[in-house]
Design a protein around this motif. Structure first.
Motif, short mmCIF file in Angstrom:
data_model
loop_
_atom_site.label_atom_id
_atom_site.label_comp_id
_atom_site.label_asym_id
_atom_site.label_seq_id
_atom_site.Cartn_x
_atom_site.Cartn_y
_atom_site.Cartn_z
N GLY A 1 0.83 -1.20 0.00
CA GLY A 1 0.00 0.00 0.00
C GLY A 1 0.86 1.25 0.00
N ASP A 2 0.45 2.23 0.79
CA ASP A 2 1.20 3.49 0.84
C ASP A 2 2.41 3.29 1.77
OD1 ASP A 2 2.06 6.07 0.67
OD2 ASP A 2 0.07 6.96 0.97
N TYR A 3 3.45 2.71 1.20
CA TYR A 3 4.58 2.18 1.96
C TYR A 3 5.24 3.22 2.87
CZ TYR A 3 9.33 0.37 2.73
OH TYR A 3 10.52 -0.04 3.28
N GLU A 4 5.56 4.39 2.31
CA GLU A 4 6.31 5.37 3.10
C GLU A 4 5.42 5.97 4.20
OE1 GLU A 4 6.28 5.29 -0.23
OE2 GLU A 4 8.35 4.71 -0.70
N LEU A 5 4.17 6.19 3.90
CA LEU A 5 3.24 6.65 4.93
C LEU A 5 3.11 5.61 6.05
CD1 LEU A 5 1.07 8.62 6.00
CD2 LEU A 5 -0.59 7.45 4.54
N ASN A 6 2.99 4.36 5.65
CA ASN A 6 2.85 3.30 6.64
C ASN A 6 4.11 3.14 7.49
OD1 ASN A 6 0.24 2.74 5.85
ND2 ASN A 6 0.89 1.26 4.28
N THR A 7 5.27 3.43 6.89
CA THR A 7 6.51 3.41 7.67
C THR A 7 6.42 4.43 8.79
OG1 THR A 7 7.81 2.68 5.76
CG2 THR A 7 9.02 3.75 7.54
N GLY A 8 5.93 5.63 8.47
CA GLY A 8 5.74 6.64 9.51
C GLY A 8 4.76 6.17 10.57
N GLN A 9 3.68 5.51 10.13
CA GLN A 9 2.66 5.04 11.07
C GLN A 9 3.22 3.99 12.03
OE1 GLN A 9 -0.28 6.73 11.11
NE2 GLN A 9 -0.26 5.69 13.09
N VAL A 10 4.04 3.11 11.51
CA VAL A 10 4.64 2.06 12.35
C VAL A 10 5.61 2.67 13.35
CG1 VAL A 10 6.20 0.07 12.31
CG2 VAL A 10 4.23 0.16 10.76
N ILE A 11 6.33 3.70 12.94
CA ILE A 11 7.22 4.41 13.88
C ILE A 11 6.38 5.00 15.02
CG2 ILE A 11 8.73 6.42 14.17
CD1 ILE A 11 9.72 5.89 11.27
N ILE A 12 5.29 5.62 14.65
CA ILE A 12 4.40 6.24 15.66
C ILE A 12 3.84 5.18 16.60
CG2 ILE A 12 2.16 7.40 15.92
CD1 ILE A 12 2.93 8.90 13.21
N ASN A 13 3.41 4.05 16.05
CA ASN A 13 2.90 2.97 16.90
C ASN A 13 3.98 2.46 17.86
OD1 ASN A 13 0.58 3.23 15.44
ND2 ASN A 13 0.89 1.38 14.21
N THR A 14 5.21 2.41 17.36
CA THR A 14 6.31 1.88 18.17
C THR A 14 6.63 2.82 19.33
OG1 THR A 14 7.23 0.75 16.25
CG2 THR A 14 8.74 1.17 18.08
N LEU A 15 6.52 4.11 19.10
CA LEU A 15 6.81 5.08 20.16
C LEU A 15 5.74 5.03 21.26
CD1 LEU A 15 8.16 8.29 18.40
CD2 LEU A 15 9.28 6.98 20.21
N GLU A 16 4.55 4.59 20.88
CA GLU A 16 3.43 4.51 21.83
C GLU A 16 3.27 5.81 22.59
OE1 GLU A 16 4.67 0.89 23.81
OE2 GLU A 16 2.87 -0.13 23.07
N ASN A 17 3.38 5.74 23.90
CA ASN A 17 3.16 6.95 24.69
C ASN A 17 4.45 7.66 25.08
OD1 ASN A 17 0.39 6.58 24.66
ND2 ASN A 17 0.55 5.08 26.33
N ARG A 18 5.57 7.19 24.51
CA ARG A 18 6.84 7.85 24.85
C ARG A 18 6.96 9.17 24.09
NH1 ARG A 18 11.23 3.28 23.94
NH2 ARG A 18 12.56 4.61 25.23
N SER A 19 7.64 10.15 24.69
CA SER A 19 7.82 11.44 24.05
C SER A 19 8.91 11.34 22.99
CB SER A 19 8.23 12.48 25.10
OG SER A 19 8.94 13.54 24.48
N PRO A 20 8.65 11.82 21.76
CA PRO A 20 9.67 11.70 20.71
C PRO A 20 10.93 12.51 21.01
CG PRO A 20 7.83 13.06 19.97
CD PRO A 20 7.42 12.46 21.28
#
Lengths: 227, 227, 227, 227
Positions: free
Chosen positions: B136-155
């Motif tokens: 699918g939208d590979y690069e967008l999904n890469t960003g989404q997976v990064i966000i999921n991985t960070l969970e509630n931690r502050s970037p």
């Protein structure tokens, strides 16, 4: 003190020159035993912006003069100078191979003559600091743990200790010698690291080889170098 | 925007200067929060030919102006800027040690104070993207997976995530800080890699040491660096 | 002898140029077979201060002329020149990968054609010296152990031996060739080290591949290089 | 042919610039498909002495013109050009990480997107040559074994093969692209080597991620780089 500030500046600049540091990491100090004043790198200043006049003068009690704050590791340096009158310079880095041994919490065994030329016996790794030591006067306690780790060994015969989970502190009779020892420590740590990947138990060298090499370079019967 | 383009250009040029990239690999962006425009490296242009005027302006929807196409990772950058208003700069590299952890699909534990100075806790590795996410939208999904991985931690407390089977993304309050964090990430990844070869289980540092070091450099009680 | 001193000076300066040494470590010598005089680096002098006129002339009995003391490894060089009339230059370094094999006390197997191009068969590691050998005439005994390790192999077919717990000695028909072989040894030691991390038993190459590559470069049927 | 000689000269000079070679090791060639003439580095000439006019013209039968002998690997290059009309340049090095995989006789799995961007699937390692192949027309047989190893895979989709116990051969549509691929191969081999030290079984990436990344950079739907 201008001359000592120049020496400490030059010793600090050897850290990036020998690729021992990243950005502003690391610090070198020297002490003027007559006045009791220590000269040390300012905290968090990039090496490429450092000037001799930026070196910070610090008294034995930790008070400092001038506009720049001294290295955050100042109390560690002061503790070592106070305990060991024979020290004239101290350096702290996060050089990669020495730091890897620190993170693995392992002392560096004397696997060969390169080690034996500079360090008498293993380069010890401290125990980790306790919660009380970290939450309390952390940098002073770091110095204290280094001193405890050295026990009765002479700091000029073992001119480096690696602090568990942290990195190396090295020293010498002046700032230049301290940095020289930091460069050698990193090379010795690298050699030992490389050796450990070829053999699970490389085995330390015997005492007679340690003595032979250390005494080729140190003491009254030394015959390495020029008279 | 000329100033931001200059900053992004300079931040990009720090990647080859710090040996984080080969050929045209890697990219740095920054965002102008007022206009919502992102400035990013053009896709596939060699660093030695890059000029400040080549930086590409991209809107929040991914549309860009000018003759050059933006980095193929543009959608990943945009997703992160949209989610985290505190970010001002983002960088992606294939720096070798961080990428090795990504290829081994392992998070980087906090083995020492070098890590703790910059990253609060382990540097997480994402799960691999699914077939649907890649097709699918590979690069967008890469960003989404990064966000999921960070969970509630502050970037800004964890200024890097490594994408499984791919490589690191790092960030900061501006482009220069993002690159600074990318350089530190690579050094921390290298230290951790070296440590793992000396000990099967180096063990992460305890929370009080993590807190001590992170708070020496961050927050209102920081005492590293100059006031 | 001025020309030979110049050659030995230049060969010594190749050691830091090829990153084989730290500070004043390492030494290169050459011999004038007619007069029997050996020319060698002075002991403990930094490379950046070295001048051609500083090279030390040493007689077969170890006596030297001039104000500077010869390398502390002088007796090892002399022992090798005396035993092997085909040698014209000798070099000693603590280059990291070769020294790692020495510290692990392992000979370097011929894992590939890079090795086979320069070394006929494994590069042997000596046994450790005994207490008597270390406490006695240490440097002379180091030379003797190298000679014992070579056994009946030709020193020009195996132009390096690694001394257990110490580091490599290399040689050639003159000082430049000796240094060339030291550079190649380090690269071959690195390749072998890297290979051992990918496979517990890489396996030595078969004799016919060893012969093919060694004879492409050496002897009357060599066809590598220009006529 | 002057232009092609210049291109081949420049491509050869990229090998030391990218630290892929030691001394005179390695060689790059290109072919002029119209005349059938191959241009290749002369055998055993040091890079710092190389001039464009030194490049050697070789016919399809291996005969060459001019005073300098072509690379000893000439027959390997010719075999590959004859088999694959799509090749315009070929390079051989002993670059350390790729050679370590060759010495360990292991193909390099596709552990990540860096690999997938350039190589479609694993980079295969040949079987060792037999005694008959080594004792016979060795360099021609090396080419033949590379061809057998590629089987039905396209050489431009897998622009490198590593020869067991020897080292890599890489190629491209011209000499510059061949060297580009040699640089990338070494980096990919290094990443894979580093990954294997963190995980015994890193696991290859799935086909959909391989396809995504290879097709971002190659073919009609590529969207990496500029139009």
């Amino acid at each position: 003190m201008t001359e000592l500030m120049q020496q400490v500046y030059e010793a600090n600049m050897q850290l990036p020159a020998h690729q021992l540091v990243t950005y502003s990491w690391g610090n070198v100090s020297a002490i003027d035993r007559e006045s009791g004043l220590m000269v040390i790198k300012p905290s968090g200043v990039a090496y490429e912006k450092l000037r001799p006049a930026d070196m910070v003068l610090v008294g034995p009690d930790g008070h400092y003069q001038g506009p720049l704050r001294p290295s955050s590791d100042t109390a560690t340096h002061l503790a070592l100078y106070q305990k060991y009158p024979e020290l004239g310079g101290i350096v702290h880095t996060h050089s990669p191979y020495a730091t890897a041994w620190a993170q693995a919490r392992r002392s560096i065994p004397a696997y060969g003559t390169t080690h034996a030329d500079y360090f008498y016996g293993e380069i010890p790794c401290t125990r980790p600091l306790t919660r009380q030591e970290v939450d309390g006067d952390y940098e002073l306690n770091t110095g204290q743990v280094i001193i405890n780790t050295l026990e009765n060994r002479s700091p000029l015969q073992v001119p480096a200790v690696i602090v568990a989970q942290h990195g190396p502190f090295c020293w010498g009779t002046d700032a230049a010698e301290a940095v020289h020892n930091a460069v050698v420590l990193e090379e010795v740590a690298r050699l030992a690291w490389l050796s450990c990947q070829l053999s699970q138990q490389p085995g330390a060298i015997p005492p007679y080889l340690q003595n032979k090499h250390f005494n080729r370079k140190h003491g009254k019967n030394a015959y390495y170098g020029q008279k």
